[in-house]
Design an enzyme around this catalytic site. Structure first.
Site, PDB file in Angstrom:
ATOM      1  N   GLU A 144       0.712  -1.275   0.024  1.00  0.00           N
ATOM      2  CA  GLU A 144      -0.137   0.027  -0.116  1.00  0.00           C
ATOM      3  C   GLU A 144       0.758   1.204   0.062  1.00  0.00           C
ATOM      4  O   GLU A 144       0.945   2.119   0.907  1.00  0.00           O
ATOM      5  CB  GLU A 144      -1.058  -0.029   1.324  1.00  0.00           C
ATOM      6  CG  GLU A 144      -2.038  -1.242   1.087  1.00  0.00           C
ATOM      7  CD  GLU A 144      -3.070  -0.762   2.150  1.00  0.00           C
ATOM      8  OE1 GLU A 144      -2.842  -0.171   3.273  1.00  0.00           O
ATOM      9  OE2 GLU A 144      -4.344  -1.385   2.073  1.00  0.00           O
ATOM     10  N   GLU A 315      -6.718  -7.635  -0.630  1.00  0.00           N
ATOM     11  CA  GLU A 315      -7.386  -7.608   0.522  1.00  0.00           C
ATOM     12  C   GLU A 315      -8.916  -7.355   0.755  1.00  0.00           C
ATOM     13  O   GLU A 315      -9.180  -6.417   0.519  1.00  0.00           O
ATOM     14  CB  GLU A 315      -6.591  -6.709   1.886  1.00  0.00           C
ATOM     15  CG  GLU A 315      -4.977  -6.955   1.881  1.00  0.00           C
ATOM     16  CD  GLU A 315      -4.231  -5.921   2.673  1.00  0.00           C
ATOM     17  OE1 GLU A 315      -4.997  -5.184   3.286  1.00  0.00           O
ATOM     18  OE2 GLU A 315      -2.919  -5.904   2.583  1.00  0.00           O
TER      19      GLU A 315
HETATM   20  C1  GAL Z   1      -4.551  -2.472   4.792  1.00  0.00           C
HETATM   21  C2  GAL Z   1      -2.933  -3.091   5.257  1.00  0.00           C
HETATM   22  C3  GAL Z   1      -3.179  -4.276   5.835  1.00  0.00           C
HETATM   23  C4  GAL Z   1      -3.658  -4.364   7.202  1.00  0.00           C
HETATM   24  C5  GAL Z   1      -5.143  -3.923   6.679  1.00  0.00           C
HETATM   25  C6  GAL Z   1      -6.175  -3.619   8.181  1.00  0.00           C
HETATM   26  O1  GAL Z   1      -4.472  -1.308   4.862  1.00  0.00           O
HETATM   27  O2  GAL Z   1      -2.558  -3.353   3.916  1.00  0.00           O
HETATM   28  O3  GAL Z   1      -1.744  -4.581   6.337  1.00  0.00           O
HETATM   29  O4  GAL Z   1      -3.460  -3.156   7.987  1.00  0.00           O
HETATM   30  O5  GAL Z   1      -5.393  -2.536   6.259  1.00  0.00           O
HETATM   31  O6  GAL Z   1      -7.597  -3.323   7.819  1.00  0.00           O
END
Ligand code: GAL
Length: 633
Positions: A144, A315
């Site tokens: 990110e 994710e």
């Molecule tokens: C994203 C990040 C992850 C985790 C997640 C939690 O922004 O890539 O590592 O922190 O959020 O929602």
């Protein structure tokens, strides 16, 4: 193509004795992918030059033996403490000149050359070791970019790199002074070494200076990423991705994407609704456990463009997150709906974040597919259902839309630099246009701003693009469909000056923006037919055909041939009126959907996604609350 599911996993968080069982459960759940590694630098290299790959070898072997494919992340978002001790000046500095400390993540400045060498070293070692590993089927660079506001840094390293960048771009201080208009407040420079970063000025810095800094900072992200992709590619043919975010415009994702095989993004619908989406309190209440009905789709379409067709969810929110102002529990069904919506927009894979909720450290309140005690959390069963449905589903193919919408990162920087009215947010303008199109049931393709060929589209929108590229202007010249430009499209030169002749300077359209005004949000400007302009409007002098006017007599929509120019920021009612008219004139069928119901066509199927907390009847179908419905065409 068969679409697949995956999950994010951190073997270094769990006893090794648990790995095999975790892997077996992932495979039994129907997952294909497992992403690992992206924060594990301190375990790979606990002290300078002491490398410990043994645990990672065994983790990859264990996951691979269970039949899973590994996405291996480079760990450069979390440099270990000892790297900072070695390079104390690698830390980013905020706009007030304060260094950002160690103890979380992303504690580096993109411009720090010795830190880049550390990154090249660890990425090189990883790629050498795992590039040919049969279980490592994809790579992710860093994690990110831009998260936690980390693109703009005002460090000494950034200042030096900015001066070098300026010297390359302008060649001489005189050329820079001319381009920026530095005569204005006696801001002329005699040497590039005199030019600082545009923070800590007494009042606003020259917007041309700020824009140059934004372009520079974006280029730094791209070159930081490219350093990694070049190294990884020497050792493997596996595709390389990066996981982008939602509503982040701090760097040009198209530029970063050019060096990658796959775009991916991290979808946290409830976190985004609570944390960043500009929306009314009523809207946020209505969709509090479902997420905004268009926010995910917008990013799916954006990242499909950034990935030149190839994109993933890296994710996916599985339950409450920990980082938004409020962190509600998704309605039952949403973990399935979000995944299917991504597939219908062409995602190759959807990976849930994360496998098991961590009982320690920053994200202990963030749900996973498993609870900290390894009992299945609600999203586990939803993921299992999606896996079964995917197994039964014939291939899901992406569709080419009739309608396209341009998204341009540099315009986000431009209108942040000089909003002229507090509410002029580029992202918001484009997103509202997107929402208006989606409410009419349309498929939308998002296009980069240098698109040179618009053939095949019937309707193309490019609101608020500060400087149209030569390629796009060329494409407009031969476009036979309807183009809708404005407000504020082509209003600046590349060097952030006002062009003369005055904007919009569009091919074949005789029009001059003679005056602009910005307005507080509670001062709407009524249009003649339906709806209002909000926030912004322009007075054009024109000989073109006037299709709509404001009630006080300013042209609101003008046209010459297929080129249309919109002189203000429409509210929802005005967008609907305009877009129904322009679409129907192009033979595009519109279908005004009930609130919270959205649709997406693939070549074979029509999908409906119900973001409401109650069932909706539409056509022959009843779409359950938080439900998905699909039927063959
Ligand atoms: C994203 C990040 C992850 C985790 C997640 C939690 O922004 O890539 O590592 O922190 O959020 O929602």
């Amino acid at each position: 193509m068969k679409r697949t599911l995956g999950v994010c996993y951190y073997p270094e968080h769990w006893p090794e004795s648990q790995w095999a069982e975790d892997a077996a459960r992932m495979a039994a759940l129907g997952l294909t992918w497992v992403r690992i590694g992206e924060f594990a630098w301190a375990r790979m290299e606990p002290t300078p030059g002491t490398l410990d790959w043994a645990w990672l070898d065994r983790a990859i072997e264990t996951l691979g033996a269970a039949g899973l494919k590994v996405v291996l992340g480079t760990p450069t978002a979390t440099p270990p403490r000892w790297i900072l001790a070695k390079h104390p000046d690698m830390i980013a500095v905020d706009r007030d000149g304060k260094p950002r400390g160690f103890g979380s993540r992303r504690h580096y400045c993109f411009s720090h050359r010795p830190y880049r060498q550390e990154c090249a070293r660890i990425v090189g070692l990883m790629a050498e070791r795992y590039g040919k590993n049969p279980h490592v089927a994809a790579w992710q660079t860093d994690n990110e970019y831009a998260c936690h506001d980390t693109v703009l840094s005002y460090s000494v390293a950034a200042q030096q790199a900015f001066r070098d960048w300026l010297a390359q771009r302008y060649q001489s201080p005189e050329a820079l002074n001319r381009a920026w208009g530095n005569v204005f407040w006696s801001m002329d420079y005699a040497s590039f070494d005199e030019i600082n970063l545009p923070n800590l000025t007494v009042t606003e810095a020259n917007p041309a200076h700020v824009m140059a800094h934004r372009r520079f900072a974006s280029d730094e992200v791209a070159s930081f990423n490219r350093l990694q992709t070049q190294i990884i590619r020497r050792h493997t043919d596996a595709p390389i991705a990066h996981n982008y975010m939602g509503q982040i415009t701090d760097f040009d994702h198209f530029a970063v994407g050019a060096d990658l095989d796959i775009a991916s993004w991290d979808a946290y619908p409830l976190g985004f609704l609570s944390d960043r989406l500009p929306a009314t309190a009523e809207h946020k209440r209505r969709f509090v456990r479902q997420g905004d009905p268009d926010f995910q789709a917008f990013h799916h379409d954006l990242y499909r463009a950034v990935g030149r067709g190839r994109w993933w969810i890296m994710e996916q929110q599985p339950g409450p997150v920990n980082w938004a102002p409020w962190n509600p529990d998704p309605l039952p069904g949403m973990a399935r709906l979000w995944a299917w919506e991504a597939f219908a927009h062409g995602a190759e894979a959807v990976c849930y974040f994360r496998w098991r909720q961590a009982p320690f450290a920053q994200e202990q309140m963030h749900a996973g597919l498993l609870r900290p005690d390894s009992v299945a959390a609600p999203a586990f069963e939803e993921a299992a259902l999606v896996a079964r449905e995917l197994a039964d589903m014939p291939n899901v193919e992406p569709a080419r839309a009739d309608v396209a919408l341009v998204f341009d990162y540099a315009s986000a920087w431009a209108w942040e630099t000089q909003p002229q009215g507090r509410d002029f947010s580029y992202f918001r303008l484009v997103f509202e246009a997107y929402k208006a199109l989606r409410r009419l049931g349309l498929n939308i393709d998002i296009l980069p701003p240098d698109t040179a060929d618009l053939s095949g589209y019937k309707l193309v929108l490019a609101p608020g693009v500060a400087t149209l590229s030569a390629a796009f202007i060329g494409a407009l010249g031969s476009f036979t469909g309807t183009a809708l430009l404005g407000p504020r499209t082509n209003a600046k030169t590349e060097e952030f000056a006002t062009p003369v002749p005055l904007p919009p300077n569009l091919p074949g359209l005789n029009a001059t923006v003679a005056r602009v005004e910005s307005l507080p949000p509670d001062v709407p400007v009524p249009l003649t037919e339906r709806g209002n302009f909000l926030h912004w409007r322009e007075k054009v002098e024109t000989t073109a055909e006037v299709l709509e006017t404001t009630q006080d007599g300013w042209p609101a929509l003008i046209k010459s041939g297929g080129i249309h120019y919109l002189t203000g920021w429409p509210d929802d009612a005005a967008w609907a009126q305009l877009l129904i008219g322009l679409s129907n004139a192009q033979g595009i069928d519109t279908d005004t959907l009930p609130e919270g119901l959205r649709r997406r066509d693939t070549p074979t199927h029509r999908f409906f996604f119900n973001y409401n907390s109650v069932a909706v009847d539409w056509g022959d179908a009843t779409i359950p609350a938080a439900g998905v419905y699909w039927a063959k065409h």
